[in-house]
Write a protein that holds these residues in place. Structure first.
Motif, PDB file in Angstrom:
ATOM      1  N   LYS A   1      86.603  11.515  42.983  1.00 48.47           N
ATOM      2  CA  LYS A   1      85.521  12.122  42.209  1.00 48.47           C
ATOM      3  C   LYS A   1      84.273  12.315  43.066  1.00 48.47           C
TER       4      LYS A   1
ATOM      5  N   TYR B   1      80.162  12.599  42.859  1.00 51.98           N
ATOM      6  CA  TYR B   1      79.040  12.242  41.994  1.00 51.98           C
ATOM      7  C   TYR B   1      77.721  12.735  42.592  1.00 51.98           C
TER       8      TYR B   1
ATOM      9  N   ASP C   1      70.963  10.270  40.420  1.00 50.79           N
ATOM     10  CA  ASP C   1      69.568  10.467  40.034  1.00 50.79           C
ATOM     11  C   ASP C   1      68.711   9.465  40.813  1.00 50.79           C
TER      12      ASP C   1
ATOM     13  N   LYS D   1      71.368   6.518  38.317  1.00 48.35           N
ATOM     14  CA  LYS D   1      72.535   6.849  37.520  1.00 48.35           C
ATOM     15  C   LYS D   1      73.412   7.864  38.233  1.00 48.35           C
ATOM     16  N   LYS D   2      74.738   7.612  38.217  1.00 55.48           N
ATOM     17  CA  LYS D   2      75.702   8.527  38.837  1.00 55.48           C
ATOM     18  C   LYS D   2      76.311   9.426  37.765  1.00 55.48           C
ATOM     19  N   THR D   3      76.385  10.707  38.087  1.00 55.69           N
ATOM     20  CA  THR D   3      76.995  11.676  37.174  1.00 55.69           C
ATOM     21  C   THR D   3      78.097  12.424  37.914  1.00 55.69           C
ATOM     22  N   GLU D   4      79.295  12.428  37.348  1.00 53.44           N
ATOM     23  CA  GLU D   4      80.412  13.130  37.985  1.00 53.44           C
ATOM     24  C   GLU D   4      80.237  14.632  37.867  1.00 53.44           C
ATOM     25  N   VAL D   5      80.521  15.354  38.972  1.00 52.10           N
ATOM     26  CA  VAL D   5      80.505  16.814  38.994  1.00 52.10           C
ATOM     27  C   VAL D   5      81.942  17.285  38.843  1.00 52.10           C
TER      28      VAL D   5
END
Length: 376
Positions: free
Chosen positions: A311, A313, A316, A321-325
């Motif tokens: 994955k 990420y 921020d 905070k990690k957000t998956e792309v």
């Protein structure tokens, strides 16, 4: 180190096919003048495991040429002593048909020189060729013509190439031919053996001579260091040269720097080298389709880097905070060394079905020889 780029639409699938093959003792092929013996092209993507092949699907601009294969197997890479092999033992298993020790070039576990597939087929009237991105004395190409106890014996390996009578070879390593401790000038010796020699570029081959291209003091540059289309162009030149002579041939083509990208944990380097190897693969597959009396086998000596595709990420900076792309993936390295992964074997052309299943790396030698026998 990790890197991310936009994913392609395709995804990779390696076929786990049944039919594990055991070692079969083969008879030496004896061609008659009426037969047209099978030609073999053996391509080695050094360090190329399933994850490296997968990058061609996630990071390429078009469907990879790997998708053109219908016959796929897996081989086990361990050498005679270590579970994790090196390129010398791995390539020697391919070239002599038996496992040996790390760093060994063309010799048994007891350091006894063994006949290589290149020499065996030469004795049966085959033309031979070697193409590499590294020095032509490096572990993988050297294992097909030299016999030394240690892969770092470059000057001795270069001297053995002079007597190996390889019809076409291309790579780096000039410094081992003309700047030697023993004072020999191997360039002069090559020309004395009827070689057309070029140290500047891939000039046109000479039909009535053997052809040698030594184009760098050390290795040819990597793709990220500016290499153009050397691998595909050298391969095309060799195939055209062999066709002119109208005799069967055995040729080994190495995509060397996939391995180097893994050792450096450099995803950009690794990906660009896989894509260049896949481009060359397209040239060879086109040739096989137009020349049905040809077998293509594509594999690697081992995997390098313990690579996985995972994955991607974004983080921020203010919150952590990690957000998956969802439309991206990332290359992850587990180490900068070789791994023990099973390695894919892709085959096309006459006898390709013989390479399905799961087997030891030295079985590839026997499968190639047995396929020649079956083609008669």
């Amino acid at each position: 180190m990790k890197i991310s780029v936009k994913t392609a639409a395709a995804s990779m699938a390696i076929l786990w096919l049944a039919g594990c093959n055991t070692s079969i003792k083969e008879e030496k092929p004896e061609a008659t003048p009426q037969e047209e013996p099978l030609s073999i092209i053996f391509m080695i993507g050094d360090g190329m495991g399933v994850p490296q092949v997968s990058t061609a699907y996630y990071f390429g601009d078009s469907l990879p040429n790997f998708s053109r294969f219908k016959h796929i197997g897996l081989h086990k890479t361990s050498d005679k002593v270590y579970r994790i092999t090196d390129s010398a033992a791995g390539a020697t298993a391919f070239s002599i048909g038996e496992k040996t020790y790390k760093r060994a070039i063309g010799v048994s576990v007891d350091s006894i020189p063994k006949e290589t597939i290149l020499k065996r087929l030469q004795d049966d009237g085959y033309q031979t060729g070697l193409i590499s991105l590294t020095t032509i004395t490096h572990a993988t190409p050297a294992s097909f013509y030299a016999h030394v106890p240690d892969r770092d014996m470059h000057e001795e390996i270069a001297a053995q190439l002079i007597d190996a009578e390889v019809d076409f070879f291309a790579g780096g390593g000039k410094k081992f031919f003309d700047n030697r401790e023993d004072g020999r000038n191997l360039f002069e010796e090559l020309m004395g053996k009827n070689y057309h020699l070029d140290t500047l570029g891939l000039s046109e081959t000479v039909k009535d001579k053997k052809n040698a291209y030594l184009l760098a003091d050390d290795g040819i540059p990597s793709k990220i260091d500016g290499r153009k289309n050397y691998l595909s162009e050298a391969t095309t030149m060799a195939l055209e040269y062999f066709d002119q002579k109208q005799e069967p041939f055995f040729m080994m083509v190495e995509g060397s720097y996939i391995d180097w990208g893994g050792h450096a944990e450099n995803a950009e380097m690794m990906i660009s080298e896989v894509l260049d190897f896949d481009k060359t693969l397209g040239v060879v597959l086109d040739y096989v389709e137009n020349n049905p009396n040809t077998l293509l086998v594509v594999t690697a000596d081992h995997e390098t880097g313990g690579v996985s595709i995972g994955k991607h990420y974004v983080v921020d900076d203010s919150t952590g905070k990690k957000t998956e792309v969802p439309e991206k993936v990332t290359v992850y390295f587990n180490s900068n060394q070789h791994s023990g992964e099973l390695i894919p074997v892709f085959a096309a052309g006459q006898g390709a079905e013989n390479f399905q299943g799961i087997y030891e790396n030295n079985e590839i030698y026997h499968k190639m020889i047995n396929t020649i026998n079956q083609s008669k």
